[in-house]
Design a protein around this motif. Sequence first.
Motif: not given
Length: 306
Positions: A271-272, A278-291, A259-269
């Motif tokens: 499946l759960e 999932a939106s919070a996880g997506g924003l965190i992923a965007v911040i990390l990707a920009n860094i 389970t990588n970060l993209a699949y973790y967000i998919f599970l939240k959005a």
Amino acid sequence: MSSSLTVDHHPESRPPREQVSSRVSTLPLVAPSVIALLLWMIVPLLMTLWFSFQRYNLLNPDARKFIGIENFTFILGDPGFWVSIVTTIILVVSVLVITIGLGTLLAVLFDQDFPGRGIARVLAISPFFVMPTVSALIWKNMLMHPVNGLFAQITRGLGLGAIDWFADFPLLAIIIIVSWEWLPFALLILLTAIQSLDHEQLEAARMDGAKPIALFRFVMLPHLSRAIAVVAMIETIFFLTIFAEIFVTTGGGPGLATTNLAYYIFLKALLEFDVGGASAGGLIAVILANIVAIFLLRSVARNVDT
């Protein structure tokens, strides 16, 4: 009798055509595409930002309310999130090492003149044109299947028994599949860079007694540094969003092993049904990707300037 009207025949009094054309504003021509691009980017980002501060679960949509940063604190406190971060780092670094390492060696090989080089080049780059879902199905059902797969047939023929790749070595299986898909991309970029190398420089080094390993280390590798940096930047951006290969083969398992970060967000959005989390996880992923993108862009710029 002289006329009272004088006509100025000097061309200097007329504005040059370049000056007239420069006065025409291109803003009305560019504005529609710029506005469409901004809406395409900003609207989903604003919606994600809005939902990240909401308790919004699709199983109970009427209970939606503003909860501040609770979604972020929950995501950052979830052990599964940090497992997905570690898995993403391992996946990205491993595939980068494999694709750049093998891509460099294959680029040096395909730069040599040998019979059938054109056919070999076409076969080498063909995996890049296979869709990720299709390549994942090929590896899952035709190559890594523990009963009918090609690898199982080979290992059983050697008396080693069959290996269930997606149960025993799931992350390694994903790394192999993604590396197979992206190795042709690295090969294309690095082969193009090698072909731009001055062959007179290589001949001069050979005349000075340089061996093949020394030629590669001190002549070819420094010349490839910029191309390697570009390959690393582009591949890293794509590897942060690997999804199809995991979805088709392992489904993020066993447990959270793949389970990588993209699949973790998919599970939240999906499946759960937790849109807020999932939106919070997506924003965190965007911040990390920009860094990561900023760091890579600076590295590439540094290689270009040197």
